[in-house]
Design an enzyme around this catalytic site. Structure first.
Site, PDB file in Angstrom:
ATOM      1  CG  ASN A 452      -1.996  -1.063   1.129  1.00 12.91           C
ATOM      2  OD1 ASN A 452      -2.456  -1.417   0.047  1.00 12.91           O
ATOM      3  ND2 ASN A 452      -2.391  -1.607   2.271  1.00 12.91           N
ATOM      4  CG  ASP A 453       4.423   1.321   2.310  1.00 11.08           C
ATOM      5  OD1 ASP A 453       4.155   0.310   1.638  1.00 11.08           O
ATOM      6  OD2 ASP A 453       5.363   1.351   3.133  1.00 11.08           O
ATOM      7  CB  CYS A 454       5.390   0.332  -2.486  1.00 10.58           C
ATOM      8  SG  CYS A 454       6.459  -0.328  -1.194  1.00 10.58           S
TER       9      CYS A 454
END
Length: 732
Positions: A452-454
């Site tokens: 998700n953060d990537c």
């Protein structure tokens, strides 16, 4: 550095090494012939990572001390730009545990794979260089105290690589092993490796029950409820334990049995050894729940043949492994799992099987050359993550508008375009995976495990490249971007936060039965402040560039819930603990970035004000900040590093600037510190660890000195040195 590095330890010719890249894939090659060298010249990127910066043309530049932050940014990016690879990404080391390269040696030994001589030479160099000069030992990582796990595994690796047991470094490390009671008290991971090498009896290893994979998914103990990478490792370990994979006895194994133990191998009470762990290696003591779980598992293991379920479970496990490896293009989730599965494939199908050959081909993706020898990265790199952050830093500084940098930004956009996942995993349902179409991974698209953060950071980079620069083409069209947004919105957890890989399936109490003594809080998926902030800011950037009305309300709702989640995670002292960076500095910077995207600042938010006061309280006399990785573990409070660190300083400054901190003196002092650490060539030297996993596994995120120094200096230049702000944050 070890005192033994100059005692008959050979190294290879650094001028013969080359880094090959292909769609983000990174592999090192040693050129044997002069014709090869002539036909494949070294690049500036090659030379930098080999410690040959003095041979980089622009690395020989001697810039005068920068008079402004913008000048420092210019000098820094002029150097950093040379490290961008031909396919558009920034390559780099992503290392951590020293025992990964030992695991590589073990897996190739067990599977009869030949290690190239140049690799052998440099692995020995790396292990010798990083041995403790006082006691000859190794820890979990290069800054750790010597312990039984690191010392035993690296000792065995050096012996397998051919080092004489009477070499001074092995004499010293063997003495340490004996002082610590011998290899009998090695932690669980070490027991597993030694058992496969026939250096430990399987009766001394607590069970990893294959039968758990036969439970219905509704069962709270089904392994599919574990965090993705841990679930994958459990699959491999279940197979290896169930089959009791063991190397055949040979003269080296016989000698090592004598060298590693202080009592005769055949006289050891292996059953008593299961829970025997050296005090130096207990970072996180076993919980009573784990003790009970191990007891029940041992009882089950004793009587399971009556039910005859093991063979059924092992067949299912191996089938699942094959499906997972297909979906990750045989790269696996991480280095350790890669090594275990290589052994599984060799044991089940043999060295000529398609599965084994595909696994073998992708080992090189994890191997990395350094000035101090060859190591194994924790994953197959951090290509997408680093490139996404670098783009944002460069755009923030304003340097993306410089015609000299247009080509660099276009290449970076092409890389992110190529790296977006275009389809869901083929065996998504069978392997309990989640949809990943339209998302991005941490390393490469080929690896296949989206995060998700990537995804959020890559999306921000794409939106800025395509929406803020007038010379780029819209390579990623609106349909693909909206697909990403739809998935990010759906993935918000009920508490308002975001996890990293998948939704939360497990229960908090499952962390109590985590069998590892060296890692914590990794057994199940959790929500994280950093991941939540990344998604918040990505959605806010999207809302400024996109004119599709139906997203407006959804994004407002998601960001409001995310802000409440971040509020709830703030500690009494005003900080947030980071789970992926070190530690309170990173977490606090991330939280302030997220809150600033919804309009919270020092003047209107008590949460932000408390956070700024926390950061200011940790600033040092030299103007910098420096936090030790130990902040993540132990007592769970900020621990000062012996020295101020460029990356910690940049994080603190970014947090203060996101917050609109009204007092400029601390910020100016921090900027001056970063400028003072810049070399005349424009580069910043590598310092201490920047990232962390499992509260005890620091990671060397090697591009961060460049990325975050440029980011902080660029944002400062825009806010304090420019008449008109033209950075990223003007659009949020």
């Amino acid at each position: 550095m070890s005192e033994y590095l100059n005692t008959n330890i050979k190294t290879t010719d650094r001028l013969r090494w080359r880094l090959e890249v292909d769609h983000g894939k990174q592999t090192w090659h040693y050129l044997e012939s002069n014709d090869e060298i002539k036909n494949w010249p070294q690049t500036a990127c090659d030379r930098y990572w080999l410690g040959l910066s003095d041979k980089i043309v622009d690395g020989q530049s001697k810039h005068s001390p920068p008079k402004s932050a913008l000048e420092a940014v210019y000098n820094g990016y002029k150097f950093f730009k040379q490290l961008q690879t031909v396919d558009g990404h920034w390559a780099g080391e992503y290392s951590g545990p020293t025992f990964l390269i030992s695991g590589f040696v073990f897996s190739t030994y067990i599977t009869r794979l030949s290690i190239p001589q140049a690799w052998k030479t440099e692995i020995i160099t790396y292990l010798v260089y990083n041995s403790n000069p006082d006691d000859g030992g190794w820890g979990i990582h290069v800054e750790d105290h010597s312990n039984l796990l690191g010392t035993t595994l690296n000792y065995v690796a050096l012996r397998i690589l051919g080092m004489d047991p009477e070499h001074p470094i092995l004499v010293k490390s063997r003495a340490l092993i004996h002082k610590l009671g011998g290899a009998i008290a090695i932690p669980s991971l070490g027991k597993f490796w030694l058992a496969m090498l026939n250096l430990y009896d399987w009766n001394g290893v607590n069970p990893v029950l294959p039968e758990l994979w036969l439970l219905p998914y509704k069962s709270p103990l089904h392994p599919a409820r574990m965090r993705g990478p841990i679930r994958a490792s459990h699959l491999s370990l279940s197979y290896l334990y169930g089959r009791k994979v063991t190397e055949k006895m040979n003269p080296l194994i016989e000698r090592l049995r004598l060298e590693l133990f202080i009592q005769p191998f055949d006289k050891i009470d292996w059953s008593a050894a299961k829970n025997n762990v050296c005090e130096t290696d207990i970072y996180f003591p076993r919980s009573p729940a784990l003790v009970v779980t191990n007891t029940v598992s041992n009882i089950w293991n004793k009587f399971q043949p009556i039910l005859g379920l093991r063979e059924i479970a092992l067949k299912k496990i191996y089938k699942l492994m094959k499906l997972e490896e297909f979906d990750s293009n045989y790269i696996s989730t991480c280095a350790m799992d890669k090594l275990f599965r290589l052994i599984c494939a060799y044991h089940k199908e043999g060295p000529e099987s398609e599965m084994f050959l595909n696994m073998k081909e992708k080992i090189a993706n994890y191997i990395w050359m350094t000035p101090n020898g060859m190591l194994m990265n924790y994953t197959d790199g951090s290509q997408i993550w680093d490139t996404s952050l670098a783009i944002q830093a460069i755009i923030e500084s304003g340097l993306a508008n410089d015609p000299d940098n247009h080509e660099s930004m276009i290449k970076a956009l092409e890389f992110l375009d190529d790296s977006q996942i275009q389809s869901n995993p083929t065996y998504m349902k069978q392997c309990w995976r989640e949809p990943s179409k339209g998302l991005w991974c941490f390393s490469t698209r080929e690896q296949g495990w989206s995060a998700n953060d990537c995804t959020a950071e890559a999306l921000k980079a794409v939106l800025l490249l395509q929406g803020k620069l007038d010379y780029t083409q819209p390579l990623i069209n609106q349909k693909r971007i909206q697909s990403t947004i739809d998935t990010l919105i759906r993935r918000q957890h009920s508490n308002g936060g975001y996890s990293r890989f998948e939704g939360i399936r497990g229960y908090c109490w499952m962390e109590l039965i985590n069998p590892s003594e060296i890692f914590e809080n990794t057994f199940i998926e959790h929500t994280y402040v950093e991941c939540t902030s990344s998604v918040m800011t990505a959605l806010r950037v999207f809302s400024k560039f996109d004119l599709v009305d139906h997203y407006v309300d959804d994004i407002e709702i998601v960001c409001a819930k995310a802000a409440k989640y971040i509020h709830s995670m703030q500690r009494k002292d005003g900080s947030w603990l980071g789970s992926w960076g070190i530690c309170f500095t990173y977490g606090t910077m991330s939280a302030l970035q997220g809150l600033s995207s919804v309009g919270e600042n020092y003047e209107n938010s008590e949460y932000v004000k408390k956070a700024c006061n926390f950061l200011i309280s940790k600033q040092r006399e030299d103007g910098g900040w420096g936090e030790d990785y130990k902040s993540a573990s132990g007592v769970g409070q900020y621990i000062q590093h012996p020295n101020s660190q460029v990356v910690n300083t940049a994080w603190a400054l970014l947090g203060l600037m996101y917050a609109g901190y009204p007092f400029s003196e601390p910020i100016i002092n921090g900027i001056e510190f970063i400028k003072s650490r810049q070399l005349p060539s424009g580069e910043w030297k590598k310092e201490s660890f920047k990232s962390i996993i499992g509260k005890n596994c620091p990671i060397n995120h090697s591009n961060y000195e460049f990325i975050y120094s440029i980011w902080a200096l660029g944002m400062y230049s825009n806010l304090y040195e420019s008449d008109e702000y033209y950075g990223v944050w003007e659009i949020i």
